[in-house]
Scaffold this motif. Sequence first.
Motif, PDB file in Angstrom:
ATOM      1  N   LYS A  13     -27.287 -11.804   3.199  1.00 49.12           N
ATOM      2  CA  LYS A  13     -26.806 -10.421   3.117  1.00 49.12           C
ATOM      3  C   LYS A  13     -26.731  -9.982   1.664  1.00 49.12           C
ATOM      4  CE  LYS A  13     -22.591  -7.671   3.490  1.00 49.12           C
ATOM      5  NZ  LYS A  13     -21.148  -7.688   3.767  1.00 49.12           N
ATOM      6  N   SER A  17     -25.251  -6.683  -0.734  1.00 51.39           N
ATOM      7  CA  SER A  17     -24.333  -5.548  -0.661  1.00 51.39           C
ATOM      8  C   SER A  17     -24.202  -4.894  -2.034  1.00 51.39           C
ATOM      9  CB  SER A  17     -22.947  -6.019  -0.184  1.00 51.39           C
ATOM     10  OG  SER A  17     -22.067  -4.927  -0.030  1.00 51.39           O
ATOM     11  N   LYS A  21     -29.271   0.765  -1.601  1.00 48.71           N
ATOM     12  CA  LYS A  21     -30.074  -0.059  -0.701  1.00 48.71           C
ATOM     13  C   LYS A  21     -31.045  -0.932  -1.505  1.00 48.71           C
ATOM     14  CE  LYS A  21     -30.043   2.741   3.518  1.00 48.71           C
ATOM     15  NZ  LYS A  21     -29.417   1.690   4.365  1.00 48.71           N
ATOM     16  N   ALA A  38     -29.051  -3.752  -2.985  1.00 53.74           N
ATOM     17  CA  ALA A  38     -28.679  -4.722  -1.958  1.00 53.74           C
ATOM     18  C   ALA A  38     -29.876  -5.578  -1.552  1.00 53.74           C
ATOM     19  CB  ALA A  38     -28.107  -3.992  -0.738  1.00 53.74           C
ATOM     20  N   THR A  86     -30.475  -9.733  -1.806  1.00 52.05           N
ATOM     21  CA  THR A  86     -30.880 -10.678  -0.758  1.00 52.05           C
ATOM     22  C   THR A  86     -31.968 -11.613  -1.261  1.00 52.05           C
ATOM     23  OG1 THR A  86     -32.567  -9.196   0.200  1.00 52.05           O
ATOM     24  CG2 THR A  86     -30.321  -9.004   1.059  1.00 52.05           C
ATOM     25  N   ASP A 102     -30.605  -2.779   7.730  1.00 43.70           N
ATOM     26  CA  ASP A 102     -29.293  -2.408   7.215  1.00 43.70           C
ATOM     27  C   ASP A 102     -28.236  -2.505   8.311  1.00 43.70           C
ATOM     28  OD1 ASP A 102     -30.034  -0.303   8.786  1.00 43.70           O
ATOM     29  OD2 ASP A 102     -29.851   1.233   7.231  1.00 43.70           O
ATOM     30  N   ALA A 142     -26.127  -5.211  10.674  1.00 44.78           N
ATOM     31  CA  ALA A 142     -25.774  -6.622  10.726  1.00 44.78           C
ATOM     32  C   ALA A 142     -26.266  -7.256  12.020  1.00 44.78           C
ATOM     33  CB  ALA A 142     -24.252  -6.781  10.619  1.00 44.78           C
ATOM     34  N   TRP A 186     -19.258  -9.180   9.077  1.00 49.21           N
ATOM     35  CA  TRP A 186     -19.835 -10.111   8.107  1.00 49.21           C
ATOM     36  C   TRP A 186     -18.875 -10.271   6.930  1.00 49.21           C
ATOM     37  CZ3 TRP A 186     -25.196 -11.775   8.458  1.00 49.21           C
ATOM     38  CH2 TRP A 186     -25.583 -12.607   7.417  1.00 49.21           C
ATOM     39  N   ASP A 234     -17.329 -10.601   3.327  1.00 49.80           N
ATOM     40  CA  ASP A 234     -17.832 -10.227   2.009  1.00 49.80           C
ATOM     41  C   ASP A 234     -17.465 -11.299   1.012  1.00 49.80           C
ATOM     42  OD1 ASP A 234     -15.170  -9.936   1.402  1.00 49.80           O
ATOM     43  OD2 ASP A 234     -15.199  -7.735   1.437  1.00 49.80           O
ATOM     44  N   ASN A 247     -25.293  -2.120   2.871  1.00 49.83           N
ATOM     45  CA  ASN A 247     -25.544  -3.531   3.155  1.00 49.83           C
ATOM     46  C   ASN A 247     -26.970  -3.715   3.656  1.00 49.83           C
ATOM     47  OD1 ASN A 247     -22.827  -4.285   2.598  1.00 49.83           O
ATOM     48  ND2 ASN A 247     -22.233  -3.534   4.616  1.00 49.83           N
ATOM     49  N   TYR A 299     -29.482  -6.847   5.367  1.00 47.03           N
ATOM     50  CA  TYR A 299     -29.542  -8.191   5.949  1.00 47.03           C
ATOM     51  C   TYR A 299     -31.006  -8.594   6.062  1.00 47.03           C
ATOM     52  CZ  TYR A 299     -24.882  -6.611   7.188  1.00 47.03           C
ATOM     53  OH  TYR A 299     -23.604  -6.105   7.135  1.00 47.03           O
TER      54      TYR A 299
END
Length: 262
Positions: free
Chosen positions: A36, A38, A161, A164, A168, A191, A193, A205, A207, A251, A253
Motif C-alpha cells: 500500500k 499513501s 495518487k 502513493a 508502492t 485505489d 483496498a 488497512w 497505516d 491510497n 494498493y
Amino acid sequence: MKLLSALLLSSTLAMVAPNVWAQANTIPSQPHLLVKGSATRTVMPDRFTVKVALESVDPRTDVARQRLQGNNQRVIELFKRSGAIAGTVRADNLSIAPSTHYRDGEQVFEGTRVSRQLEAAFPTVEALQVFLGGLEASKEVQVRTAAPSYAGEATLRAALKGEAAAQTRASAKGLARAYGATVTGLYSISDVAPSFAYGVQAGSWPDARGTSDYSDARPMDSVEVTGSHSANAPGVTGELLTAAPITYTENVYAIFLIQDGP
C-alpha cells in the motif's frame, strides 16, 4: 525457495477461501507482494460557498414572479459587491408551481409558488461575512453555507495518487530485497483496498501508526463560528467565520510479481 513456497501457498489459500471467490481472479498464482502507498496533504480552503433559496407565493402569478425577481436582483448585486469569485455565481431555472396547504383536513389553494436557487463562492471568510452582513434574510430569502472547499482539489488528488503509487514501488522493492527476491513486474494497481485472505479487509488497512484508515478525511460540513474579530475586514463587525484546514488522502494498493534471487 522457502519464501516462494510460502507466498505461493498464501496465494492458493486466498483463491480457494469461500469468502473471496468473487475476487479470486484478481490474485496472481505466482509469488507476489501486496503493498500500500499513501500520500496526504493538508491545505487551507479557498472557496467558501453560500446558497440562497428564493421563494414567493401569491394568488397572482405575475406578482409572485416580480417579487422573486426583485429579490434575485438584489442578491446578485450583493454577490458582486461582496467579491464573489467570477464564474461561481449560479442561478437555477425559475420554478413555478401551485401552492397549497391543509386546513381542517381539506386542501386549500394559496396561490402560485415561484422559486429559484442562487449560489456563489467567495475566496475568503471575510468576503463571505461581508455578504452575509449585507443580506436581508426573510421568509422569501433563505440562506445557508456549504462546506468550505479547495479549488485545486482535482489537481492535488492526482498528484497524491502519483506519490502513493511511487511509494508502492519503493515499498515493493525494499521488501523484496529484504527477502532476497526481485520484483519482476506489476500485476495490478487500484485505489480501492483489496479484501483477500491476508487478514486485512477493505477499508481497514493499518497505516504507519498502526491505526486503520476507514476513509479519506472530509472537509468540515460548514464554516465554524468563533468569537474573534477580523482585523483585515474593515467595516465588518460581529463574529468572524473561520474554517479549519482540509486534509486530503489518497491510497494506492498494488500487487507486484516477484522471483527468488537478484
